[in-house]
Design a protein around this motif. Structure first.
Motif, PDB file in Angstrom:
ATOM      1  N   ILE A 240       0.866  -1.176   0.000  1.00 33.68           N
ATOM      2  CA  ILE A 240       0.000   0.000   0.000  1.00 33.68           C
ATOM      3  C   ILE A 240       0.903   1.227   0.000  1.00 33.68           C
ATOM      4  CG2 ILE A 240      -1.597   1.354   1.413  1.00 33.68           C
ATOM      5  CD1 ILE A 240      -2.733  -1.249   2.446  1.00 33.68           C
ATOM      6  N   SER A 241       0.520   2.261  -0.730  1.00 33.27           N
ATOM      7  CA  SER A 241       1.286   3.510  -0.717  1.00 33.27           C
ATOM      8  C   SER A 241       0.451   4.614  -0.088  1.00 33.27           C
ATOM      9  CB  SER A 241       1.714   3.908  -2.131  1.00 33.27           C
ATOM     10  OG  SER A 241       0.603   4.330  -2.893  1.00 33.27           O
ATOM     11  N   MET A 242       1.119   5.412   0.746  1.00 27.08           N
ATOM     12  CA  MET A 242       0.501   6.575   1.369  1.00 27.08           C
ATOM     13  C   MET A 242       1.312   7.800   0.947  1.00 27.08           C
ATOM     14  SD  MET A 242       0.394   7.614   5.401  1.00 27.08           S
ATOM     15  CE  MET A 242      -0.260   6.033   5.919  1.00 27.08           C
ATOM     16  N   VAL A 243       0.682   8.732   0.248  1.00 25.83           N
ATOM     17  CA  VAL A 243       1.372   9.929  -0.227  1.00 25.83           C
ATOM     18  C   VAL A 243       0.909  11.128   0.591  1.00 25.83           C
ATOM     19  CG1 VAL A 243       1.781  11.472  -2.165  1.00 25.83           C
ATOM     20  CG2 VAL A 243       1.622   9.007  -2.554  1.00 25.83           C
ATOM     21  N   LEU A 244       1.886  11.796   1.233  1.00 26.27           N
ATOM     22  CA  LEU A 244       1.617  13.026   1.977  1.00 26.27           C
ATOM     23  C   LEU A 244       2.109  14.206   1.141  1.00 26.27           C
ATOM     24  CD1 LEU A 244       2.710  11.821   5.500  1.00 26.27           C
ATOM     25  CD2 LEU A 244       0.416  12.562   4.891  1.00 26.27           C
ATOM     26  N   PHE A 245       1.170  14.995   0.635  1.00 27.32           N
ATOM     27  CA  PHE A 245       1.496  16.130  -0.238  1.00 27.32           C
ATOM     28  C   PHE A 245       1.132  17.433   0.458  1.00 27.32           C
ATOM     29  CE2 PHE A 245      -0.246  19.362  -3.075  1.00 27.32           C
ATOM     30  CZ  PHE A 245       0.863  19.646  -3.862  1.00 27.32           C
ATOM     31  N   ASN A 246       2.023  18.444   0.324  1.00 29.65           N
ATOM     32  CA  ASN A 246       1.671  19.792   0.781  1.00 29.65           C
ATOM     33  C   ASN A 246       1.973  20.786  -0.330  1.00 29.65           C
ATOM     34  OD1 ASN A 246       4.318  21.443   1.362  1.00 29.65           O
ATOM     35  ND2 ASN A 246       4.729  19.389   2.195  1.00 29.65           N
ATOM     36  N   ASP A 247       1.202  21.867  -0.355  1.00 28.38           N
ATOM     37  CA  ASP A 247       1.341  22.849  -1.440  1.00 28.38           C
ATOM     38  C   ASP A 247       2.314  23.977  -1.102  1.00 28.38           C
ATOM     39  OD1 ASP A 247      -0.121  24.121   0.502  1.00 28.38           O
ATOM     40  OD2 ASP A 247      -1.614  24.977  -0.873  1.00 28.38           O
ATOM     41  N   GLY A 248       3.276  23.657  -0.234  1.00 28.84           N
ATOM     42  CA  GLY A 248       4.271  24.658   0.154  1.00 28.84           C
ATOM     43  C   GLY A 248       5.452  24.712  -0.796  1.00 28.84           C
ATOM     44  N   VAL A 249       6.625  24.997  -0.232  1.00 26.60           N
ATOM     45  CA  VAL A 249       7.827  25.172  -1.055  1.00 26.60           C
ATOM     46  C   VAL A 249       8.236  23.836  -1.672  1.00 26.60           C
ATOM     47  CG1 VAL A 249       8.677  27.136   0.259  1.00 26.60           C
ATOM     48  CG2 VAL A 249       9.312  24.828   0.960  1.00 26.60           C
ATOM     49  N   LYS A 250       8.822  23.924  -2.847  1.00 19.79           N
ATOM     50  CA  LYS A 250       9.271  22.747  -3.575  1.00 19.79           C
ATOM     51  C   LYS A 250      10.576  22.211  -2.980  1.00 19.79           C
ATOM     52  CE  LYS A 250      11.136  21.580  -8.138  1.00 19.79           C
ATOM     53  NZ  LYS A 250      11.419  22.098  -9.497  1.00 19.79           N
ATOM     54  N   ILE A 251      10.727  20.901  -2.976  1.00 24.75           N
ATOM     55  CA  ILE A 251      11.989  20.263  -2.557  1.00 24.75           C
ATOM     56  C   ILE A 251      12.789  19.958  -3.815  1.00 24.75           C
ATOM     57  CG2 ILE A 251      13.041  18.275  -1.404  1.00 24.75           C
ATOM     58  CD1 ILE A 251      10.552  18.041   0.303  1.00 24.75           C
TER      59      ILE A 251
ATOM     60  N   HIS B  42       9.477  -1.570   9.694  1.00 27.24           N
ATOM     61  CA  HIS B  42       8.154  -2.100   9.351  1.00 27.24           C
ATOM     62  C   HIS B  42       8.182  -2.856   8.013  1.00 27.24           C
ATOM     63  CE1 HIS B  42       6.626   0.497  12.546  1.00 27.24           C
ATOM     64  NE2 HIS B  42       5.408  -0.025  12.374  1.00 27.24           N
ATOM     65  N   ASN B  43       9.390  -3.108   7.471  1.00 25.98           N
ATOM     66  CA  ASN B  43       9.545  -3.719   6.139  1.00 25.98           C
ATOM     67  C   ASN B  43       8.946  -2.847   5.041  1.00 25.98           C
ATOM     68  OD1 ASN B  43      10.817  -6.128   7.088  1.00 25.98           O
ATOM     69  ND2 ASN B  43       8.814  -6.869   7.752  1.00 25.98           N
ATOM     70  N   GLY B  44       8.894  -1.557   5.305  1.00 26.90           N
ATOM     71  CA  GLY B  44       8.407  -0.598   4.316  1.00 26.90           C
ATOM     72  C   GLY B  44       9.519   0.332   3.889  1.00 26.90           C
ATOM     73  N   ASP B  45       9.136   1.481   3.345  1.00 29.36           N
ATOM     74  CA  ASP B  45      10.134   2.459   2.904  1.00 29.36           C
ATOM     75  C   ASP B  45       9.450   3.800   2.681  1.00 29.36           C
ATOM     76  OD1 ASP B  45      12.569   3.494   2.264  1.00 29.36           O
ATOM     77  OD2 ASP B  45      12.867   2.317   0.436  1.00 29.36           O
TER      78      ASP B  45
ATOM     79  N   GLY C  31       5.110  22.225  -4.863  1.00 27.95           N
ATOM     80  CA  GLY C  31       4.840  21.563  -3.602  1.00 27.95           C
ATOM     81  C   GLY C  31       5.847  20.477  -3.272  1.00 27.95           C
ATOM     82  N   ALA C  32       5.543  19.713  -2.223  1.00 32.34           N
ATOM     83  CA  ALA C  32       6.429  18.642  -1.764  1.00 32.34           C
ATOM     84  C   ALA C  32       5.586  17.430  -1.406  1.00 32.34           C
ATOM     85  CB  ALA C  32       7.249  19.103  -0.562  1.00 32.34           C
ATOM     86  N   ALA C  33       6.142  16.255  -1.583  1.00 32.39           N
ATOM     87  CA  ALA C  33       5.394  15.032  -1.298  1.00 32.39           C
ATOM     88  C   ALA C  33       6.337  13.922  -0.873  1.00 32.39           C
ATOM     89  CB  ALA C  33       4.576  14.597  -2.510  1.00 32.39           C
ATOM     90  N   PHE C  34       5.870  13.129   0.078  1.00 29.68           N
ATOM     91  CA  PHE C  34       6.579  11.939   0.528  1.00 29.68           C
ATOM     92  C   PHE C  34       5.667  10.733   0.329  1.00 29.68           C
ATOM     93  CE2 PHE C  34       8.608  15.360   2.766  1.00 29.68           C
ATOM     94  CZ  PHE C  34       9.953  15.011   2.763  1.00 29.68           C
ATOM     95  N   LYS C  35       6.218   9.655  -0.236  1.00 25.01           N
ATOM     96  CA  LYS C  35       5.441   8.433  -0.452  1.00 25.01           C
ATOM     97  C   LYS C  35       5.948   7.341   0.474  1.00 25.01           C
ATOM     98  CE  LYS C  35       5.700   5.681  -4.153  1.00 25.01           C
ATOM     99  NZ  LYS C  35       5.469   5.103  -5.490  1.00 25.01           N
ATOM    100  N   ILE C  36       5.039   6.836   1.290  1.00 23.45           N
ATOM    101  CA  ILE C  36       5.338   5.753   2.233  1.00 23.45           C
ATOM    102  C   ILE C  36       4.759   4.459   1.683  1.00 23.45           C
ATOM    103  CG2 ILE C  36       4.883   4.843   4.539  1.00 23.45           C
ATOM    104  CD1 ILE C  36       4.714   7.765   5.503  1.00 23.45           C
ATOM    105  N   ASN C  37       5.569   3.420   1.629  1.00 24.81           N
ATOM    106  CA  ASN C  37       5.106   2.085   1.214  1.00 24.81           C
ATOM    107  C   ASN C  37       5.112   1.147   2.411  1.00 24.81           C
ATOM    108  OD1 ASN C  37       4.947   3.091  -1.347  1.00 24.81           O
ATOM    109  ND2 ASN C  37       6.117   1.454  -2.303  1.00 24.81           N
ATOM    110  N   LEU C  38       3.998   0.437   2.614  1.00 22.44           N
ATOM    111  CA  LEU C  38       3.896  -0.548   3.686  1.00 22.44           C
ATOM    112  C   LEU C  38       3.383  -1.868   3.103  1.00 22.44           C
ATOM    113  CD1 LEU C  38       2.316   1.605   6.539  1.00 22.44           C
ATOM    114  CD2 LEU C  38       4.636   0.687   6.494  1.00 22.44           C
TER     115      LEU C  38
END
Length: 378
Positions: free
Chosen positions: A304-315, A351-354, A363-370
């Protein structure tokens, strides 16, 4: 790759290259024999031999003195005529001869190929093992050097950060002694209060910094329990949204995720999400309302992927390469040690994820895989 597999590959390759041409020639044997006999057994030649044999019979009658010579030639010509009159017999003779030499050659090639294959496979396997051991040693050295460099960098940063608050403390304490000797009690009291305030503030910074390192060093092992990931995300936002007044949250969950379970430690995953959201808020201090979306979808059959996105400054891409290193931080402050995302990475790996930082235009976003644990019953 194991030595046995290397040997099998080499032996198979050499045998194939050696035997295939022989097998091809065997398959084409009939065509070759037919072509050869058709070139030899011409009707014109057969007629000439028959006439010659008839002439020999006549000469034997006309010249009795040389009857034996004519008889010998007659028998020889008769044998030759058999070849022309029965080409199948010629083919059989040629086939038998060919097969005899063919089998001898085939056995010799097979033996030579096996010997060559075994010899080559042993040498290749030995060379591969030597190269592999060499690469492993180099990798271990590089890893050790990397760890040394990492900890040297951390030690240098820690020493620098410790030295920063010690400098004003040293100056204030030294100045306090001078004021005590040269000033009136009121001035000394004022200076003492100021010194106490500065020392307390700097000691607080030191405690905060040590706390960050202690938090990273004492991360507990996760206690994994079954949890419905969709319900967890909705509950997390409900429980924590008041903690960030400047953030407006949105949760997007695809239908095929709503009945999926993962094994997770609620407290540690909470810490991951809090660290990521705190980083987003700190990276956009001047933004009135920060839009943060949490999207859940099925990445593949196992994750499963969980993407946390915010509309702030770009990374930017350069920052993405270092953002999960435990001493890296784009925020310049004494309290920040660049451990927040390193802690997140460590927890998710346990958790064997990443987690990865996505490259976006805005914006900026992080994708969590579990990993998916199981599907709940509908």
């Amino acid at each position: 790759m194991k030595n046995r597999r290397i040997n099998l590959y080499l032996i198979g390759s050499i045998l194939a290259l050696s035997v295939l041409p022989l097998l091809a020639s065997y398959v084409l044997l009939d065509e070759v024999l037919q072509s050869a006999t058709s070139m030899i057994t011409k009707e014109q030649t057969q007629t000439i031999l028959q006439n010659y044999r008839d002439d020999l019979k006549l000469l034997k009658t006309l010249d009795p003195d040389k009857a034996e010579v004519y008889k010998s030639r007659f028998l020889q010509t008769s044998d030759e005529l058999i070849v022309y009159e029965k080409p199948g017999l010629l083919q059989q003779v040629l086939r038998d001869t060919y097969l005899t030499y063919y089998l001898v050659l085939f056995v010799l090639v097979l033996i030579v190929s096996l010997v060559a294959a075994v010899w080559l496979s042993q040498n290749v396997a030995r060379s591969y093992k030597t190269l592999l051991n060499s690469d492993l040693k180099k990798a271990e050295k590089l890893q050790s050097l990397s760890h040394f460099n990492e900890w040297q960098t951390i030690a240098g940063k820690l020493a620098h950060e410790i030295n920063n608050p010690l400098t004003p403390i040293e100056m204030m304490v030294s100045n306090l002694n001078r004021v005590y000797l040269n000033a009136d009690p009121k001035s000394f009291k004022d200076n003492l209060n100021e010194t106490t305030s500065v020392v307390s503030e700097e000691v607080y910074k030191l405690k905060e910094m040590v706390s960050h390192f202690s938090q990273f060093a004492k991360l507990p092992e996760p206690v994994l329990k079954e949890a419905n990931i969709a319900e967890y995300c909705e509950r997390f936002i409900t429980q924590h949204q008041n903690g960030w007044p400047v953030v407006k949250f949105t949760v997007l969950i695809e239908n095929d995720v709503k009945n999926l379970n993962v094994k997770m430690d609620h407290l540690l995953i909470n810490q991951c999400l809090i660290n990521i959201i705190n980083n987003a808020v700190q990276a956009n201090p001047t933004k009135g309302t920060l839009q943060i979306s949490m999207s859940l979808k099925r990445e593949n059959s196992a994750e499963i992927s969980m993407v946390l996105f915010n509309d702030g400054v770009k990374i930017d891409n350069e920052t993405r390469k270092h953002i999960f290193k435990m001493h890296y931080s784009s925020k310049k402050s004494a309290e920040n040690m660049g451990l927040g995302l390193a802690i997140v990475k460590k927890i998710l790996l346990d958790h064997n994820g990443d987690i990865i930082c996505l490259l976006l235009d805005k914006g900026a976003a992080f994708k969590i895989n579990l990993p998916i644990s199981e599907r709940l019953n509908d």
